[in-house]
Every structure is written in structure tokens, then in C-alpha cells.
Motif scaffolding. Structure first.
Motif, mmCIF file in Angstrom:
data_model
loop_
_atom_site.group_PDB
_atom_site.id
_atom_site.type_symbol
_atom_site.label_atom_id
_atom_site.label_comp_id
_atom_site.label_asym_id
_atom_site.label_seq_id
_atom_site.Cartn_x
_atom_site.Cartn_y
_atom_site.Cartn_z
ATOM 1 N N CYS A 166 0.657 -1.124 -0.410
ATOM 2 C CA CYS A 166 -0.038 0.251 -0.074
ATOM 3 C C CYS A 166 0.983 1.368 -0.092
ATOM 4 N N VAL A 167 2.085 0.947 0.495
ATOM 5 C CA VAL A 167 2.759 2.613 1.195
ATOM 6 C C VAL A 167 3.984 2.669 -0.666
ATOM 7 N N ALA A 168 4.269 1.487 -1.627
ATOM 8 C CA ALA A 168 4.587 1.467 -2.618
ATOM 9 C C ALA A 168 4.002 2.213 -3.674
ATOM 10 N N ALA A 169 2.492 2.107 -3.270
ATOM 11 C CA ALA A 169 1.574 2.003 -4.406
ATOM 12 C C ALA A 169 1.243 3.137 -4.494
ATOM 13 N N CYS A 170 1.113 4.071 -2.856
ATOM 14 C CA CYS A 170 0.688 5.493 -3.119
ATOM 15 C C CYS A 170 1.651 6.810 -3.449
ATOM 16 N N LYS A 171 1.329 7.177 -3.893
ATOM 17 C CA LYS A 171 2.234 8.285 -5.012
ATOM 18 C C LYS A 171 2.607 9.223 -3.439
ATOM 19 N N ASN A 172 2.141 9.706 -1.758
ATOM 20 C CA ASN A 172 1.874 10.338 -0.892
ATOM 21 C C ASN A 172 3.199 8.959 0.013
ATOM 22 N N ALA A 173 3.271 7.561 0.053
ATOM 23 C CA ALA A 173 4.089 7.221 0.286
ATOM 24 C C ALA A 173 2.998 6.919 1.658
ATOM 25 N N SER A 174 2.210 6.650 1.519
ATOM 26 C CA SER A 174 1.507 6.935 3.103
ATOM 27 C C SER A 174 1.028 5.827 3.535
ATOM 28 N N ALA A 175 0.644 5.365 4.841
ATOM 29 C CA ALA A 175 0.407 4.076 5.346
ATOM 30 C C ALA A 175 -0.894 3.881 6.277
ATOM 31 N N MET A 176 -1.749 5.131 5.423
ATOM 32 C CA MET A 176 -3.428 4.761 6.186
ATOM 33 C C MET A 176 -3.637 3.758 5.990
ATOM 34 N N LEU A 177 -3.676 2.618 4.852
ATOM 35 C CA LEU A 177 -4.514 1.587 4.187
ATOM 36 C C LEU A 177 -4.284 -0.341 5.451
ATOM 37 N N PHE A 178 -3.014 0.728 5.789
ATOM 38 C CA PHE A 178 -2.419 -0.202 7.077
ATOM 39 C C PHE A 178 -2.869 -0.885 8.216
ATOM 40 N N THR A 179 -2.641 1.253 8.355
ATOM 41 C CA THR A 179 -2.485 1.739 9.932
ATOM 42 C C THR A 179 -4.600 0.964 9.954
ATOM 43 N N SER A 180 -5.066 1.498 9.094
ATOM 44 C CA SER A 180 -7.053 0.997 9.511
ATOM 45 C C SER A 180 -7.304 -0.283 9.707
ATOM 46 N N ALA A 181 -6.025 -0.323 8.722
ATOM 47 C CA ALA A 181 -7.022 -2.320 9.326
ATOM 48 C C ALA A 181 -6.806 -2.847 10.412
ATOM 49 N N LYS A 182 -5.475 -2.284 10.842
ATOM 50 C CA LYS A 182 -5.024 -2.351 12.448
ATOM 51 C C LYS A 182 -5.930 -1.952 13.150
ATOM 52 N N VAL A 183 -6.082 -0.967 13.448
ATOM 53 C CA VAL A 183 -7.259 -0.375 14.185
ATOM 54 C C VAL A 183 -8.988 -1.030 13.711
ATOM 55 N N SER A 184 -9.087 -1.353 12.107
ATOM 56 C CA SER A 184 -9.899 -1.811 12.110
ATOM 57 C C SER A 184 -10.606 -2.567 13.101
ATOM 58 N N GLN A 185 -9.636 -3.926 12.776
ATOM 59 C CA GLN A 185 -9.481 -5.395 13.227
ATOM 60 C C GLN A 185 -9.889 -5.010 15.133
ATOM 61 N N PHE A 186 -9.459 -4.149 15.491
ATOM 62 C CA PHE A 186 -9.999 -4.201 17.010
ATOM 63 C C PHE A 186 -10.888 -2.877 17.416
ATOM 64 N N ALA A 187 -11.574 -2.140 16.079
ATOM 65 C CA ALA A 187 -12.548 -1.127 16.694
ATOM 66 C C ALA A 187 -14.257 -1.920 16.149
ATOM 67 N N LEU A 188 -13.705 -3.133 15.728
ATOM 68 C CA LEU A 188 -15.855 -3.255 15.152
ATOM 69 C C LEU A 188 -15.325 -4.865 16.672
ATOM 70 N N LEU A 189 -14.487 -5.273 17.197
ATOM 71 C CA LEU A 189 -14.947 -6.250 18.293
ATOM 72 C C LEU A 189 -15.273 -5.883 19.753
#
Length: 247
Positions: A166-189
Motif C-alpha cells: 500500500c505504501v509502495a503503491a501510494c504517490k504519497n507513501a501513505s500508510a493509512m491502509l495498513f494502519t486503518s486495517a490494524k485499527v479496524s480489526q479491533f474497533a469492530l469487536l
């Protein structure tokens, strides 16, 4: 298959690197991409030359370490796969293949094609866990009801392997997809609700400290993600962050 490989060679993070050309012949279409690199390295060793350094571990699409930029695409031209699952039949006889490390300031080059992704580990350590006591105090799974949609979405988010595509594909080298996945897996439970406020604030803060760029909703991260992590997770993390900031 006969191929021409243009491979990034770099001694370490502080030295300049360059693309070096290597011809390789008799490549089987059924080889994985990493097996093809194994063959190249065997040839280099037999010639007394230094082999190409690249990262790998499970070679089953689970660990996420085999992260290579292949012809400008993270993990290469196929979809929903990691580099170790990419097969040489995706290329044609006579092709030139350019192989580079993932490019991001937060992923410094260790050597050649191997990068340091400890920044992801530090984001995870900032809050990607729960403090619910599960040691010797386990509860029956049915004792805490969880809506099926929430359970499914949490499971989907948890499939993130932290490869960095996700970082390598992003023109801004953003880690938002990774971080949001790690937040979401707990936020929903239910088990993740206890530390929800502290978690999202700490993980986003650490993400920013690591030097990752901002998300501008290009969507390249979801397309290149080998596990198909949804952009919906970024929207969820933004909601969690705004709510936590107001408390």
C-alpha cells in the motif's frame, strides 16, 4: 524463457544504488518469481559474484516479507498475490523485468532489494493489541455476541500481512491502509472497545512520526494490496480518530 533483469543494487541506506543488468536463460514459466531469483543468485555465486539480497520467509503469501517493486508495481503484474506467489508465466520470452525495492522514506534500504519495515512494527506496538485477559480466563465464544457483519469486516481487516504494498503503491507513501486495517480489526469487536480511544490516537500519531505521507484517496493501495484490504477501513479509522479527538 530468456529474460533480461534490471535489478537495483545498493550496498546500504547511505550509499547510492543503481540498476544492474543480468541476462537469465531457461526460465520455466512454472517457476515462482523468487525461484527465478534463486536461480540467478546460484549463477552469480558460481561466478564468484555477490548474490542479490532480497527478503523472503514463508513463500506462501502469508508473511508479507517478499516485497518487491516489479516493473513499477508492488508484487508485480498479477493481482491479489504476493511476490512469492507470482509466477513467471505472467511474463513473455524476451521480456525485460525491472526489479526494485519498495520506495518510501519510512522504508530505508538495508541492501539491494531488502528494506527495513520496522516502522510498521512500531505503529502496531503503539496500540495494535487488546489487554483483555485471555490467559487462563478464556470465555466461550458465544458468550459475547458479535454482529456477523462486524465479525466479517474485522476478519477481513485482520488479513493484512503488513507487506507495505500500500505504501509502495501510494504517490504519497501513505500508510493509512495498513494502519486503518490494524485499527479496524479491533474497533469492530467488543474486546477492542476498551482501548479504542487511546489506540487510534496512538497509532495515527506513530504513523505520522515515522514519516509516512497523507492519504489523498487515489485508491492505488487497495488495488495493489495482495489481501484486498478495503478503503472502507480508512474511512472507519478517520471516524474513530475524530471521535477520539473530541473526547
Amino acid at each position: 524463457m530468456n529474460l533480461t533483469l534490471k535489478i537495483w543494487r545498493q550496498k546500504n541506506a547511505t550509499t547510492k544504488g543503481k540498476l544492474q543488468t543480468y541476462p537469465i536463460s531457461d526460465v520455466s514459466p512454472d517457476m515462482s518469481f523468487l525461484e527465478m531469483l534463486d536461480v540467478l543468485n546460484e549463477e552469480l555465486v558460481n561466478k564468484g559474484e555477490e548474490p542479490v539480497v532480497f527478503d523472503h520467509d514463508c513463500r506462501e503469501g502469508i508473511c508479507g516479507t517478499c516485497s518487491l517493486q516489479i516493473n513499477g508495481e508492488p508484487h508485480g503484474p498479477d493481482r491479489a498475490i504476493t511476490t512469492c506467489q507470482l509466477h513467471m508465466r505472467m511474463f513473455k520470452d524476451g521480456d525485460t523485468i525491472t526489479i526494485e525495492p519498495f520506495r518510501a522514506a519510512a522504508f530505508p534500504v538495508i541492501k539491494d532489494l531488502m528494506v527495513d519495515r520496522d516502522s510498521f512494527e512500531r505503529i502496531q506496538q503503539a496500540g495494535g493489541y487488546v489487554s483483555v485477559n485471555t490467559s487462563g480466563n478464556t470465555q466461550d465464544a458465544n458468550s459475547i455476541p458479535v454482529p456477523k457483519d462486524n465479525a466479517d469486516n474485522a476478519f477481513d481487516a485482520a488479513t493484512c500481512i503488513g507487506c507495505g504494498a500500500c505504501v509502495a503503491a501510494c504517490k504519497n507513501a501513505s500508510a493509512m491502509l495498513f494502519t486503518s486495517a490494524k485499527v479496524s480489526q479491533f474497533a469492530l469487536l467488543p474486546q477492542g472497545k476498551v482501548e479504542a480511544t487511546r489506540r487510534v490516537l496512538a497509532m495515527v500519531e506513530q504513523m505520522d512520526k515515522e514519516g509516512f505521507g497523507n492519504c489523498t484517496n487515489t485508491g492505488a493501495c487497495e488495488i495493489e494490496c495482495p489481501k484486498g484490504i478495503s478503503l472502507d477501513n480508512i474511512a472507519r479509522m478517520n471516524r474513530e480518530y475524530l471521535s477520539a479527538s473530541l473526547k
